[in-house]
Design a protein around this motif. Structure first.
Motif, PDB file in Angstrom:
ATOM      1  N   VAL A  23     -14.032 -12.996  28.582  1.00 32.57           N
ATOM      2  CA  VAL A  23     -14.407 -11.682  29.101  1.00 32.57           C
ATOM      3  C   VAL A  23     -13.345 -11.180  30.085  1.00 32.57           C
ATOM      4  O   VAL A  23     -12.974 -10.000  30.061  1.00 32.57           O
ATOM      5  CB  VAL A  23     -15.808 -11.717  29.738  1.00 32.57           C
ATOM      6  CG1 VAL A  23     -16.110 -10.424  30.473  1.00 32.57           C
ATOM      7  CG2 VAL A  23     -16.866 -11.997  28.671  1.00 32.57           C
ATOM      8  N   GLY A  27     -12.436  -8.099  28.234  1.00 32.10           N
ATOM      9  CA  GLY A  27     -13.494  -7.163  28.595  1.00 32.10           C
ATOM     10  C   GLY A  27     -13.024  -5.734  28.763  1.00 32.10           C
ATOM     11  O   GLY A  27     -13.710  -4.792  28.367  1.00 32.10           O
ATOM     12  N   TYR A  41     -21.427  -7.197  29.666  1.00 29.91           N
ATOM     13  CA  TYR A  41     -21.026  -8.518  29.169  1.00 29.91           C
ATOM     14  C   TYR A  41     -21.915  -9.545  29.864  1.00 29.91           C
ATOM     15  O   TYR A  41     -21.756  -9.793  31.060  1.00 29.91           O
ATOM     16  CB  TYR A  41     -19.556  -8.782  29.482  1.00 29.91           C
ATOM     17  CG  TYR A  41     -18.605  -7.880  28.742  1.00 29.91           C
ATOM     18  CD1 TYR A  41     -17.898  -8.355  27.638  1.00 29.91           C
ATOM     19  CD2 TYR A  41     -18.397  -6.559  29.133  1.00 29.91           C
ATOM     20  CE1 TYR A  41     -17.015  -7.544  26.947  1.00 29.91           C
ATOM     21  CE2 TYR A  41     -17.519  -5.733  28.446  1.00 29.91           C
ATOM     22  CZ  TYR A  41     -16.825  -6.235  27.358  1.00 29.91           C
ATOM     23  OH  TYR A  41     -15.951  -5.413  26.683  1.00 29.91           O
ATOM     24  N   PRO A  58     -23.900  -9.928  24.922  1.00 31.05           N
ATOM     25  CA  PRO A  58     -23.598  -8.588  25.424  1.00 31.05           C
ATOM     26  C   PRO A  58     -24.643  -7.569  24.986  1.00 31.05           C
ATOM     27  O   PRO A  58     -25.222  -7.670  23.907  1.00 31.05           O
ATOM     28  CB  PRO A  58     -22.228  -8.276  24.837  1.00 31.05           C
ATOM     29  CG  PRO A  58     -22.056  -9.213  23.703  1.00 31.05           C
ATOM     30  CD  PRO A  58     -22.887 -10.414  23.984  1.00 31.05           C
ATOM     31  N   HIS A 179     -18.962  -8.314  33.365  1.00 25.39           N
ATOM     32  CA  HIS A 179     -18.142  -7.094  33.377  1.00 25.39           C
ATOM     33  C   HIS A 179     -18.990  -5.962  32.800  1.00 25.39           C
ATOM     34  O   HIS A 179     -19.868  -6.201  31.968  1.00 25.39           O
ATOM     35  CB  HIS A 179     -16.887  -7.298  32.512  1.00 25.39           C
ATOM     36  CG  HIS A 179     -15.996  -6.098  32.419  1.00 25.39           C
ATOM     37  ND1 HIS A 179     -15.248  -5.631  33.473  1.00 25.39           N
ATOM     38  CD2 HIS A 179     -15.728  -5.261  31.385  1.00 25.39           C
ATOM     39  CE1 HIS A 179     -14.561  -4.572  33.091  1.00 25.39           C
ATOM     40  NE2 HIS A 179     -14.839  -4.318  31.825  1.00 25.39           N
ATOM     41  N   SER A 181     -18.224  -2.363  30.786  1.00 23.06           N
ATOM     42  CA  SER A 181     -17.384  -1.306  30.231  1.00 23.06           C
ATOM     43  C   SER A 181     -18.292  -0.096  30.154  1.00 23.06           C
ATOM     44  O   SER A 181     -19.371  -0.161  29.575  1.00 23.06           O
ATOM     45  CB  SER A 181     -16.882  -1.679  28.827  1.00 23.06           C
ATOM     46  OG  SER A 181     -15.923  -2.693  28.888  1.00 23.06           O
TER      47      SER A 181
END
Length: 194
Positions: A23, A27, A41, A58, A179, A181
């Motif tokens: 990740v 990521g 994640y 995820p 993480h 996104s």
């Protein structure tokens, strides 16, 4: 809005450091992916927060089906298939989404709660209650965002929330967030999804 998750359950003695490194290295590749509202994640580690398994799982909220399809048929998901085999991809249609009181904070944990929808359930009432539940959840201290979705094939209601602290006090499976996104998080429609 569409919700999506796949779970990769790993051996009990698996070094979860490999997933953390993966990740950390990859990521950011979805940080500007078109059609993606947010990807969390997530990992669970055996013995932590009551988890019976080591798992990479995820969770996605998509702003468009085109974005979801572009991911599934594109190189990102093919890397998962190559490295871990092809997982079952669960997906739900959106019911509600709200930004939380801690919307600007760093995500640390997530909670996923899955509830079967009984055959005789009053669906309009249940969906309205889910919208209200997401609104209340988003107002809780430490919530970054919250969502509800339903799978009308299996009749399962899903509630998902992301928190700015570890071990949140909410019912469901608890994950660590490695993480986020979130290229189109601001485009996720707020409130009721119909």
């Amino acid at each position: 809005m569409h919700a999506m998750q796949y779970e990769i359950t790993l051996p009990a003695d698996y070094d979860m450091g490999f997933i953390r490194a993966r990740v950390a290295e990859k990521g950011h590749l979805l940080d500007d992916f078109a059609g993606l509202g947010v990807k969390a994640y997530l990992v669970r580690e055996r013995g932590v927060d009551g988890s019976p398994v080591n798992q990479y799982a995820p969770f996605y909220l998509w702003t468009s089906p085109q974005g979801m399809n572009a991911f599934l048929w594109g190189p990102g998901f093919q890397g998962i298939v190559r490295d871990f085999g092809r997982p079952v991809v669960q997906h739900w249609t959106g019911v509600a989404y709200e930004e939380g009181r801690a919307a600007g904070n760093v995500a640390r944990a997530a909670v996923r709660r899955r509830t079967p929808v009984e055959a005789g359930a009053d669906l309009p009432r249940l969906m309205a209650e889910s919208v209200e539940s997401v609104t209340r959840l988003a107002a809780a201290e430490g919530v970054v965002y919250a969502a509800a979705a339903v799978d009308p094939r299996t009749w399962e209601l899903l509630t998902f929330s992301v928190w700015d602290h570890a071990s949140p006090d909410a019912p469901g499976d608890v994950y660590q967030v490695l993480h986020l996104s979130q290229p189109e998080r601001k485009l996720l429609p707020r409130g009721r999804q119909w």
